[in-house]
Design an enzyme around this catalytic site. Structure first.
Site, PDB file in Angstrom:
ATOM      1  N   LYS A 191       0.868  -1.178   0.000  1.00  0.00           N
ATOM      2  CA  LYS A 191       0.000   0.000   0.000  1.00  0.00           C
ATOM      3  C   LYS A 191       0.901   1.224   0.000  1.00  0.00           C
ATOM      4  CE  LYS A 191      -2.113   3.092   1.904  1.00  0.00           C
ATOM      5  NZ  LYS A 191      -1.868   4.472   1.429  1.00  0.00           N
ATOM      6  N   GLU A 267       8.386   1.273  11.540  1.00  0.00           N
ATOM      7  CA  GLU A 267       9.455   2.279  11.510  1.00  0.00           C
ATOM      8  C   GLU A 267       8.728   3.610  11.494  1.00  0.00           C
ATOM      9  OE1 GLU A 267      12.544   1.301  11.436  1.00  0.00           O
ATOM     10  OE2 GLU A 267      12.500  -0.676  10.518  1.00  0.00           O
ATOM     11  N   CYS A 302      13.231  10.495   7.753  1.00  0.00           N
ATOM     12  CA  CYS A 302      12.919  10.108   9.139  1.00  0.00           C
ATOM     13  C   CYS A 302      14.121  10.346  10.048  1.00  0.00           C
ATOM     14  CB  CYS A 302      12.482   8.654   9.192  1.00  0.00           C
ATOM     15  SG  CYS A 302      13.634   7.543   8.399  1.00  0.00           S
ATOM     16  N   GLU A 401       8.184  16.449  14.918  1.00  0.00           N
ATOM     17  CA  GLU A 401       8.818  16.089  13.658  1.00  0.00           C
ATOM     18  C   GLU A 401       8.194  16.953  12.567  1.00  0.00           C
ATOM     19  OE1 GLU A 401       7.918  12.274  11.782  1.00  0.00           O
ATOM     20  OE2 GLU A 401      10.058  12.045  11.420  1.00  0.00           O
TER      21      GLU A 401
HETATM   22  P1  NAD Z   1       1.837   8.588   7.401  1.00  0.00           P
HETATM   23  O1  NAD Z   1       1.896   7.895   8.693  1.00  0.00           O
HETATM   24  O2  NAD Z   1       0.906   9.707   7.229  1.00  0.00           O
HETATM   25  O3  NAD Z   1       1.486   7.565   6.248  1.00  0.00           O
HETATM   26  C1  NAD Z   1       2.233   6.384   6.051  1.00  0.00           C
HETATM   27  C2  NAD Z   1       1.376   5.372   5.334  1.00  0.00           C
HETATM   28  O4  NAD Z   1       0.300   5.003   6.193  1.00  0.00           O
HETATM   29  C3  NAD Z   1       0.737   5.895   4.047  1.00  0.00           C
HETATM   30  O5  NAD Z   1       0.739   4.874   3.080  1.00  0.00           O
HETATM   31  C4  NAD Z   1      -0.670   6.202   4.494  1.00  0.00           C
HETATM   32  O6  NAD Z   1      -1.611   6.137   3.448  1.00  0.00           O
HETATM   33  C5  NAD Z   1      -0.926   5.106   5.505  1.00  0.00           C
HETATM   34  N1  NAD Z   1      -1.993   5.402   6.454  1.00  0.00           N
HETATM   35  C6  NAD Z   1      -2.422   6.614   6.887  1.00  0.00           C
HETATM   36  N2  NAD Z   1      -3.459   6.473   7.735  1.00  0.00           N
HETATM   37  C7  NAD Z   1      -3.693   5.155   7.852  1.00  0.00           C
HETATM   38  C8  NAD Z   1      -4.643   4.380   8.574  1.00  0.00           C
HETATM   39  N3  NAD Z   1      -5.561   4.953   9.359  1.00  0.00           N
HETATM   40  N4  NAD Z   1      -4.592   3.041   8.460  1.00  0.00           N
HETATM   41  C9  NAD Z   1      -3.674   2.448   7.691  1.00  0.00           C
HETATM   42  N5  NAD Z   1      -2.767   3.124   6.961  1.00  0.00           N
HETATM   43  C10 NAD Z   1      -2.772   4.466   7.047  1.00  0.00           C
HETATM   44  O7  NAD Z   1       3.331   9.019   7.099  1.00  0.00           O
HETATM   45  P2  NAD Z   1       3.879   9.801   5.832  1.00  0.00           P
HETATM   46  O8  NAD Z   1       3.472  11.222   5.973  1.00  0.00           O
HETATM   47  O9  NAD Z   1       3.561   9.081   4.584  1.00  0.00           O
HETATM   48  O10 NAD Z   1       5.442   9.679   6.024  1.00  0.00           O
HETATM   49  C11 NAD Z   1       6.140  10.510   6.889  1.00  0.00           C
HETATM   50  C12 NAD Z   1       6.397   9.795   8.191  1.00  0.00           C
HETATM   51  O11 NAD Z   1       7.075   8.574   7.944  1.00  0.00           O
HETATM   52  C13 NAD Z   1       7.304  10.566   9.103  1.00  0.00           C
HETATM   53  O12 NAD Z   1       6.814  10.500  10.414  1.00  0.00           O
HETATM   54  C14 NAD Z   1       8.626   9.842   8.996  1.00  0.00           C
HETATM   55  O13 NAD Z   1       9.456   9.975  10.100  1.00  0.00           O
HETATM   56  C15 NAD Z   1       8.187   8.456   8.803  1.00  0.00           C
HETATM   57  N6  NAD Z   1       9.251   7.661   8.196  1.00  0.00           N
HETATM   58  C16 NAD Z   1       9.926   6.760   8.990  1.00  0.00           C
HETATM   59  C17 NAD Z   1      10.964   6.021   8.472  1.00  0.00           C
HETATM   60  C18 NAD Z   1      11.695   5.035   9.313  1.00  0.00           C
HETATM   61  O14 NAD Z   1      12.291   4.134   8.762  1.00  0.00           O
HETATM   62  N7  NAD Z   1      11.664   5.123  10.625  1.00  0.00           N
HETATM   63  C19 NAD Z   1      11.321   6.176   7.133  1.00  0.00           C
HETATM   64  C20 NAD Z   1      10.628   7.092   6.351  1.00  0.00           C
HETATM   65  C21 NAD Z   1       9.588   7.826   6.903  1.00  0.00           C
END
Ligand code: NAD
Ligand code: MN
Length: 497
Positions: A191, A267, A302, A401
């Site tokens: 997804k 993550e 991240c 963040e």
């Molecule tokens: P997000 O949490 O908004 O979304 C991540 C994914 O989750 C997307 O595919 C989104 O559609 C899905 N999602 C959103 N709501 C959901 C729900 N209710 N149920 C199931 N899935 C859902 O994050 P983002 O804005 O896409 O990415 C940024 C975040 O990702 C930052 O917090 C960043 O730190 C983190 N990140 C972490 C790492 C790591 O390895 N630790 C790496 C990259 C990004």
């Protein structure tokens, strides 16, 4: 990879045919309800494609396909050497289509084309190849039992894995999950983020061409609260592997509890401290790294080094050096191979970052670099890399963040104070330490609560080492053999002799 020039990429972008449909059981399909959403490029606001807006029924369909092929054993029980061969073929196809994939990544999320080629595509290749190569080299165990017993400790694929990934490194984050998940024999439903679905959709066709049986890799574009939630609540999904924000990671734990107690590995976010002591080996190098740590990928990383902790005695000198270093990071057209800061992924994120820049000023911090939007390309979403001094760790710009190019400089007076500030955060993803004092470096490395610690450098990493977070930055690890733990169940079999 070859980087060409701006005109080349602009032409390629014009000629590109973009697939926006979902991929279920080996074929591209519209969403069941025929709904779509628009994919708009942050580079210049151009419309790229209409994307299938998958929902509950599409999730159900993909899970059935994934389950069926898993139980059939055509992939899950295929010889490890065979799975290796298919995954290596997939990597070769990704390489062959590397320029197209890089262009899709850049158009979709706004990152510089040179980074898409040299970081994203290169990292994806390394991830898939490394996991593929590992799978016929991992052995099971025999327990040291008493005579008369044979205790076998074996690993089995968990089954149906839903991988929910973010938009900042769309293909790389997917590949960190897909590599070990597929290598272990699982069926996967990927997804992608609604903000960056294009490369995942393209990848599906390459996986089929490589010989992955139908149903083993499905790609469901759509919104998190719709198709993401449907997968997370699904009673026939065995495991969720997630990269994204801490808020959504917590929500996934709730969904798992409300449904089948599926395993949830995540993550999540970070607010990583980059700690510079007065005795750093080379302050110029440390300043260059500090700038790169917040400017690379527009700060949408991240592990961004978003809190710069500087020993008070070198504060003015060091801020001057970072200010100088940040001059070489300026927003430009992401399709220009010389650009090192691209566009912010979408309007929402753009406004969020600008909102924090305003908030920092309201809170009393001092903008010493940047502080505004930029317009290297008309109708695009660009923000000047920004540095705040006079920041207190309690301010929102230091606590939250931001996920954009916004750096907070905080000073400290002692090692103990540096540790206290570094750990005064719910996150624990990464930390940097700059010092020539060996014993201080070790002491600090142990004291900071973080999954990755970098001494006299920023952002070290490789497929050979695990990556992930302490505290609310997540659980479990991507990369390295440790990643395989998430995709396998341990079985103990006792044979009486
Ligand atoms: P997000 O949490 O908004 O979304 C991540 C994914 O989750 C997307 O595919 C989104 O559609 C899905 N999602 C959103 N709501 C959901 C729900 N209710 N149920 C199931 N899935 C859902 O994050 P983002 O804005 O896409 O990415 C940024 C975040 O990702 C930052 O917090 C960043 O730190 C983190 N990140 C972490 C790492 C790591 O390895 N630790 C790496 C990259 C990004
Ligand atoms: Mn996009």
């Amino acid at each position: 990879m070859k980087t060409y020039n701006l005109e080349h990429w602009q032409q390629q972008a014009t000629d590109l045919a973009i697939e926006g449909r979902a991929f279920i059981n080996g074929e591209y399909l519209n969403a069941n309800k025929q709904k779509t959403f628009e994919c708009i490029s942050p580079i210049d606001g151009r419309h790229l494609a209409n994307i299938a807006m998958c929902q509950q029924e599409d999730a159900d369909k993909a899970v059935i396909a994934a389950r069926e092929v898993f139980e059939s054993g055509t992939w899950s029980k295929a010889a490890p050497a065979k799975r290796k061969k298919v995954l290596l073929r997939l990597a070769d196809l990704i390489e062959q289509h590397g320029e197209e994939l890089a262009l899709l990544e850049t158009l979709d999320m706004g990152k510089p084309i040179s980074d898409s080629l040299n970081v994203d595509i290169a990292g994806t290749l390394r991830s898939i190849r490394w996991s593929a190569e590992a799978i016929d080299k991992i052995y099971d165990e025999v327990a040291p039992t008493p005579e008369g017993q044979l205790g076998l400790i074996t690993r089995e694929a968990v089954g149906v894995v839903a991988a929910i990934v973010p938009w900042n490194f769309p293909l790389v984050m997917a590949s960190w999950k897909l590599g070990p998940a597929l290598a272990s024999g699982n069926s996967v439903i990927l997804k992608p983020s609604e903000k960056s679905p294009l490369t995942a959709i393209k990848l599906a066709a390459l996986a089929k061409e490589a010989g992955l049986p139908n149903g083993v890799l499905n790609v469901l574009p759509g919104f998190g609260h719709e198709v993401g939630k449907a997968l997370a609540l699904h009673n026939d999904v065995d495991t969720i592997v997630f990269t994204g924000s801490t808020a959504i990671a917590k929500q996934l734990l709730v969904y798992a509890g409300q449904s089948n107690m599926k395993r949830v590995w995540m993550e999540a976010g970070g607010k990583s401290p980059n700690i510079v002591f007065a005795d750093a080996p080379n302050l110029d190098e440390a300043a260059q790294a500090a700038a790169g740590a917040i400017c690379f990928n527009q700060g949408e990383v991240c592990t961004a080094g978003s809190r710069l902790l500087v020993e008070a005695s070198i504060k003015d000198e060091f801020i001057k050096k970072v200010t100088e270093a940040m001059k070489s990071w300026q927003p430009g057209n992401p399709l220009d191979p010389n650009t090192n800061v691209g566009a912010i992924v979408d309007q929402t994120q753009f406004e969020r970052v600008l909102g924090y820049i305003n908030k920092g000023q309201d809170e009393g911090a001092n903008v010493c670099v940047g502080g505004d939007k930029a317009t290297p390309v008309a109708n695009g979403l660009y923000i000047q890399p920004t540095m705040f001094s006079e920041v207190k760790n309690s301010m929102a710009i230091a606590a939250d963040e931001i996920f954009g190019p916004v750096l907070s400089v905080i000073t400290f007076n002692s090692t103990e104070e540096a540790i206290a500030i570094a750990n005064d955060t719910p996150y624990g993803l990464a930390a940097g330490i700059w010092t020539t004092d060996l014993s201080k470096a070790h002491k600090m490395a142990k004291a900071v609560k973080a999954g990755s610690v970098w001494v006299n450098q920023w952002d070290g990493g490789d497929m050979t080492a695990p990556f992930g977070g302490f505290k609310q930055s997540g659980n479990g690890r991507d990369k390295s053999l440790h990643a395989f733990d998430k995709y396998t169940e341990l079985k103990a079999t006792w044979i009486k002799l």
